[in-house]
Design an enzyme around this catalytic site. Structure first.
Site, PDB file in Angstrom:
ATOM      1  CG  HIS A  76      -1.574   1.297   1.537  1.00  0.00           C
ATOM      2  ND1 HIS A  76      -2.577   1.834   0.767  1.00  0.00           N
ATOM      3  CD2 HIS A  76      -1.349   2.206   2.525  1.00  0.00           C
ATOM      4  CE1 HIS A  76      -2.951   3.004   1.271  1.00  0.00           C
ATOM      5  NE2 HIS A  76      -2.217   3.261   2.339  1.00  0.00           N
ATOM      6  CG  ASP A 105       6.686  19.024 -25.709  1.00  0.00           C
ATOM      7  OD1 ASP A 105       6.944  18.527 -24.600  1.00  0.00           O
ATOM      8  OD2 ASP A 105       6.005  18.448 -26.573  1.00  0.00           O
ATOM      9  CD1 TRP A 141       6.669   2.837   4.200  1.00  0.00           C
ATOM     10  CD2 TRP A 141       7.928   3.689   2.565  1.00  0.00           C
ATOM     11  NE1 TRP A 141       7.008   4.119   4.554  1.00  0.00           N
ATOM     12  CE2 TRP A 141       7.783   4.671   3.569  1.00  0.00           C
ATOM     13  CE3 TRP A 141       8.682   4.007   1.425  1.00  0.00           C
ATOM     14  CZ2 TRP A 141       8.365   5.936   3.490  1.00  0.00           C
ATOM     15  CZ3 TRP A 141       9.258   5.270   1.352  1.00  0.00           C
ATOM     16  CH2 TRP A 141       9.104   6.217   2.368  1.00  0.00           C
ATOM     17  CB  SER A 168      10.753   6.461 -13.683  1.00  0.00           C
ATOM     18  OG  SER A 168       9.654   7.303 -13.876  1.00  0.00           O
ATOM     19  CB  SER A 169      11.929   9.730  -9.667  1.00  0.00           C
ATOM     20  OG  SER A 169      10.827   9.012  -9.280  1.00  0.00           O
ATOM     21  CG  HIS A 252      12.456  14.458   6.434  1.00  0.00           C
ATOM     22  ND1 HIS A 252      11.414  14.020   7.198  1.00  0.00           N
ATOM     23  CD2 HIS A 252      12.240  15.769   6.230  1.00  0.00           C
ATOM     24  CE1 HIS A 252      10.614  15.033   7.466  1.00  0.00           C
ATOM     25  NE2 HIS A 252      11.085  16.104   6.892  1.00  0.00           N
ATOM     26  CD  GLU A 254       9.782  10.152  -2.037  1.00  0.00           C
ATOM     27  OE1 GLU A 254      10.764  10.493  -2.723  1.00  0.00           O
ATOM     28  OE2 GLU A 254       8.676   9.844  -2.509  1.00  0.00           O
ATOM     29  CE1 TYR A 256       8.661  19.325   4.578  1.00  0.00           C
ATOM     30  CE2 TYR A 256      10.502  17.865   5.007  1.00  0.00           C
ATOM     31  CZ  TYR A 256       9.485  18.674   5.474  1.00  0.00           C
ATOM     32  OH  TYR A 256       9.289  18.814   6.802  1.00  0.00           O
ATOM     33  CB  SER A 267       0.863  29.039  -3.934  1.00  0.00           C
ATOM     34  OG  SER A 267       1.332  28.501  -2.734  1.00  0.00           O
ATOM     35  CG  HIS A 301      12.416  13.871  12.263  1.00  0.00           C
ATOM     36  ND1 HIS A 301      12.404  15.121  11.713  1.00  0.00           N
ATOM     37  CD2 HIS A 301      11.762  13.082  11.387  1.00  0.00           C
ATOM     38  CE1 HIS A 301      11.768  15.078  10.554  1.00  0.00           C
ATOM     39  NE2 HIS A 301      11.381  13.858  10.341  1.00  0.00           N
ATOM     40  CG  HIS A 302      11.770   9.764   9.618  1.00  0.00           C
ATOM     41  ND1 HIS A 302      10.450   9.712   9.254  1.00  0.00           N
ATOM     42  CD2 HIS A 302      12.262  10.871   9.019  1.00  0.00           C
ATOM     43  CE1 HIS A 302      10.164  10.725   8.463  1.00  0.00           C
ATOM     44  NE2 HIS A 302      11.252  11.451   8.295  1.00  0.00           N
ATOM     45  CB  THR A 327       5.702  24.552   7.644  1.00  0.00           C
ATOM     46  OG1 THR A 327       6.886  23.813   7.339  1.00  0.00           O
ATOM     47  CG2 THR A 327       4.509  23.815   7.101  1.00  0.00           C
ATOM     48  CE  LYS A 330       6.077  26.851   1.000  1.00  0.00           C
ATOM     49  NZ  LYS A 330       5.614  27.612  -0.146  1.00  0.00           N
ATOM     50  NE  ARG A 449       3.898   2.956  11.003  1.00  0.00           N
ATOM     51  CZ  ARG A 449       4.777   3.574  10.203  1.00  0.00           C
ATOM     52  NH1 ARG A 449       5.788   4.257  10.732  1.00  0.00           N
ATOM     53  NH2 ARG A 449       4.649   3.523   8.906  1.00  0.00           N
TER      54      ARG A 449
END
Lengths: 524, 375
Positions: A76, A105, A141, A168-169, A252, A254, A256, A267, A301-302, A327, A330, A449
């Site tokens: 998932h 293009d 994951w 690809s990315s 991390h 990722e 963002y 915006s 922090h993860h 943040t 924003k 979890r």
């Protein structure tokens, strides 16, 4: 812009039928492919979420084996992150960046085709593991060793599919950077670019910086498993925690990558429907850049509970708390843009407002998670699950929905059904909160979890959450109906579509010509 | 059963709808972090509440402004858009003020963190080793050690029996600590990464193979506290609970003495001969505790993930090969090395059981002395 229209017809030479889509190098065709692929993956990943919520509906094991449950949570996440959210943003970038900067293009059209067509193969490979002996990857994951090394036949397929997604990315990101740097219309200085373009430029740099790190990490897993290396094996002199450091150094930024383009979308939308310019354009740009910079120095922090030295914990706590400042800037900017505006509430605006409120809720729980001494309680509980679903579902996915409604009339030339769109928003908002808000309580009360079964004290909130989940999932079918109805027909959209819309894409006809701007517009 | 569940779910929905209006604690619904019974958990709780209220206050201001805007500054009420934008003063203010709020959070958080990481001057040291999927507790100075397994019956998990009050949060052997003493835990794991967490004790730490992590607890009140593994560790991650019992000092000393006597008695088993019946009975019990999670109670395993044992070539083959796998495990798989975990008597019993149960009927019989010879 009138030039663009007259040149349209004899340049729209493309193959017909399916081969058009296989060989296309057109940014709009590729954007469409990305968006449709993303929609498909959203439902594949969503179906897995339904299995998870069905098993968690009641205490006890009712629906699946715990091993299959773990496969579902793992798949998932991989599918939603790499298959749904990221391709959706790349699809939007493809469609919009050339139109927003006045280019015909993308800069590297053939690579653009290739970077899309890798994805179906990557995900076919990943999904095929469900049919293999031992099933799909079930180690989460995050692929932490040593657990991930217990994966059966699926293991090398997992690693190679992650490699393909990364390739690809990276190609997509390079294309975005080259396009933005080289193909802006005369007079379109960097500080005149629409915020969606800015946020994507920064996102593209993040992608180029961290996707190779992920590729390196998973390659080390591969050699640990098959070639007797010991990068992450303590018995051979390695360190399993080193994987976590490398993974989250990717992971991390990722996070963002998954949210900065959403900031850009919101915006664009809020000023349109508030009929008022964005309060602080340049501070939004600087805030985005600060968030991107900070994203590289907060990864641990993860992993506050892995047993870092005290100074390490303090550093990562302070750095993480700092992210709240840009943040906050924003959010304050969006609110001040609304203040004393003249607002209307079409579906894109509703999704954008929903984004601001619920993303901020996710931001608050994020701030709480940053506080290391309390994170020791929150870590790996449903509180974290609630947090990242608020920022990813009501954050990233709500912004993608907002974008779809906002630009769909431009893309198709037809207005979508506004009544159904509003139903889609209100039902989604109601059910997504029924789904995820109780998970805060579950986590605080002590539910970890990634467990397939739980003690009876957690029964009520899990049942409520599951009901919300099923209803939210069903509601998304409405979105599919609205999108395909709009593609097939509907009221004719004007060029500007929205009364307050500003920007080059709204100067083109709806739908726009095949090659957006053949003659570059002049920006004053 | 179904009716009962439906009734529970209905009352759940009803209670949820009341929730918005009802004030006061709903302890049974578990809305908030537990205050807990250690200095760490209480510090964590008060920090949690501080940050929560700060977030609520910021939320009221931000969402308040937004909703006023949405209500009043709408086109349908004839609002004419102002065109103001960019104000350096405002932007500096909304950068500095949040920063100061963050500093006010960071100060108490830093103090708390320093205290939490100080494991010096402990009175009792317990080494905690995590396995897929059980915990081992070894009291370093007292010479006591035992495994702690989930004790919830499988029938409760699969719904053929009513679930007990401590469903999934109950074990055969609790970890016991003395009240008021500083207990240092040394955490490690033998296979994959796990995490030790009891919410009311306020701290979570990963148990990592090859490394030792430290944490400390000091339980203020006698009682039983329940938690579970918090790091995904494979199939039965959700089924490896942690139960800690805090006893008064006198009761704790008595418990230590009892444990020491029991382990002396168990050691004596390794030196005697057992007959087939005793080995099979004991073997079935050991199998149920240590093997059935993967290989299943009926020995069928889970195809693709965990091999079946019924008629398996390993079990039908020579005894030595079977003993080797059980004692030394199989690298690259979830099969653990049980040589260091189980006594000679238990190993002899479980191997005898596997070779003779479920129609395997090899007739082989192992004695503890055979295991001793194989070590």
């Amino acid at each position: 812009m009138s030039t663009a229209t007259t040149h349209d017809t004899h340049h729209a030479e493309h193959q017909s039928g399916l081969l058009r889509w296989v060989f296309t190098t057109n940014h709009k065709d590729i954007g469409t492919l990305y968006l449709l692929f993303s929609l498909l993956m959203f439902f594949v990943g969503g179906a897995m979420a339904m299995v998870i919520r069905a098993e968690l509906f009641q205490p006890g094991m009712q629906v699946v084996d715990p091993m299959f449950f773990n496969q579902m949570t793992t798949m998932h996440a991989l599918i939603m992150i790499f298959g749904a959210v990221m391709p959706a943003f790349v699809g939007l970038a493809n469609w919009l960046i050339p139109m927003m900067i006045g280019a015909p293009d993308m800069a590297l059209p053939r690579m653009n085709n290739w970077s899309f067509w890798i994805l179906p193969f990557a995900f076919a490979m990943l999904l095929s593991t469900l049919l293999m002996a031992g099933g799909a990857p079930a180690g989460g994951w995050t692929m932490y060793p040593p657990l991930v090394l217990q994966t059966g036949d699926a293991f090398p397929f997992l690693i190679f599919s992650v490699h393909l997604m990364g390739i690809s990315s990276i190609m997509g990101a390079i294309n975005v950077v080259v396009t933005i740097v080289n193909m802006r219309a005369p007079g379109m200085t960097l500080m005149k670019m629409p915020l969606f373009v800015w946020t994507w430029l920064i996102t593209a740099y993040l992608l180029i910086a961290v996707m190779p790190v992920l590729a390196g990490a998973v390659t080390m897993l591969l050699t640990d498993k098959f070639f007797d290396t010991s990068f992450f094996n303590a018995a051979g002199g390695g360190d399993p925690v080193m994987f976590q450091h490398i993974f989250w150094f990717f992971g991390h930024p990722e996070v963002y990558i998954l949210i900065l383009p959403a900031f850009g979308i919101v915006s664009q939308i809020i000023p349109t429907f508030a009929r008022k310019p964005l309060f602080g354009y340049s501070s939004m740009v600087y805030a985005t850049a600060s968030i991107a910079f900070l994203s590289f120095i907060v990864w641990a922090h993860h992993m506050f509970t892995v047993g870092m030295p005290l100074t390490g914990e303090l550093f990562f706590m302070y750095a993480t708390m700092l992210i709240a400042v840009p943040t906050g800037v924003k959010v304050f900017n969006w609110v001040s843009t609304m203040w004393r505006g003249s607002m209307t509430f079409e579906t894109p605006m509703l999704f954008a407002l929903g984004f601001v409120v619920m993303f901020t809720i996710g931001g608050f729980s994020g701030l709480m998670l940053a506080i290391a001494p309390v994170d020791f309680q929150y870590h790996d509980t449903y509180f974290v699950v609630a947090h990242f679903h608020y920022v990813l579902v009501t954050g990233a996915i709500f912004a993608i929905m907002a974008a779809a409604y906002y630009w769909l009339p431009k893309w198709t030339g037809h207005m979508y059904n506004e009544t159904l769109g509003k139903w889609h928003f209100w039902l989604s908002t109601l059910f997504v909160n029924v789904l995820f808000f109780p998970q805060h309580f579950l986590g605080l009360a002590g539910m970890p979890r990634r467990i397939p079964d739980y003690s009876v004290q957690f029964a009520e909130f899990n049942m409520i959450s599951s009901l919300g989940g099923f209803a939210y999932g069903l509601t998304q079918l409405l979105f599919v109906y609205i999108v395909f109805q709009t593609i097939r027909g509907g009221a004719k959209a004007t060029d500007q579509v929205w009364e307050g819309a500003k920007g080059l894409e709204w100067t083109l006809p709806s739908p726009p010509p095949y090659h957006s701007f053949e003659t570059a517009p002049q920006i004053k | 059963m179904l009716l009962r569940n439906m009734k529970r779910s209905l009352s759940g929905v009803a209670a949820a709808s009341l929730l918005l209006g009802a004030s006061g604690a709903r302890a049974d619904w578990g809305l908030n972090l537990p205050v807990g019974v250690t200095p760490i958990s209480q510090t964590a709780y008060s920090l949690h509440m501080l940050i929560l209220w700060i977030c609520v206050a910021i939320g009221v201001v931000v969402f308040g402004a937004m909703f006023i805007s949405i209500l009043r500054h709408r086109k349908s009420r004839g609002a004419v858009p102002a065109q103001f934008h960019e104000s350096t003063t405002v932007e500096i203010l909304w950068t500095i003020i949040p920063f100061l709020i963050l500093v006010s959070m960071a100060v108490p958080a830093t103090k708390a963190l320093i205290a939490m990481e100080d494991t010096s001057d402990s009175d009792v040291s317990i080494k905690v080793t995590a396995y897929q999927w059980k915990w081992q507790y070894e009291y370093l100075d007292e010479g006591i050690g035992f495994f702690s397994n989930l004790s919830t019956p499988t029938d409760q998990i699969y719904g053929s029996e009513e679930k007990g009050p401590h469903y999934l949060l109950e074990v055969d052997n609790k970890m016991v600590v003395p009240v008021g003493k500083k207990v240092r835990l040394l955490l490690t794991a033998s296979d994959v990464i796990h995490a030790w967490w009891v919410p009311e004790l306020g701290m979570k730490k990963d148990a990592i193979p090859g490394f030792i992590n430290e944490m400390w607890i000091q339980v203020k009140e006698p009682g039983v506290y329940r938690g579970q593994c918090a790091e995904l560790c494979g199939r039965d991650h959700g089924f490896m609970p942690i139960v800690v019992e805090a006893l008064s000092e006198a009761d704790y000393s008595q418990w230590v003495a009892d444990q020491q006597a029991a382990s002396a008695a168990a050691a004596a088993d390794d030196d005697r001969e057992m007959d087939m019946g005793e080995l099979m009975t004991r073997g079935e019990k050991v199998y149920g505790t240590h093997c059935a999670a993967c290989h299943q109670a009926n020995g069928a395993g889970l195809p693709g993930a965990f091999p079946g044992l019924v008629g398996s070539p390993l079990i039908k083959g020579p005894v030595a090969g079977h003993v080797d796998i059980v004692m030394n495990g199989k690298s690259g798989t979830a099969m653990a090395a049980f040589g260091g975990q189980l006594s000679d008597a238990d190993l002899a019993a479980v191997i005898t059981y596997e070779r003779n149960a479920w129609g395997n009927d090899t007739g082989d019989l192992l004695q503890p002395s055979d295991i001793k010879a194989a070590r």
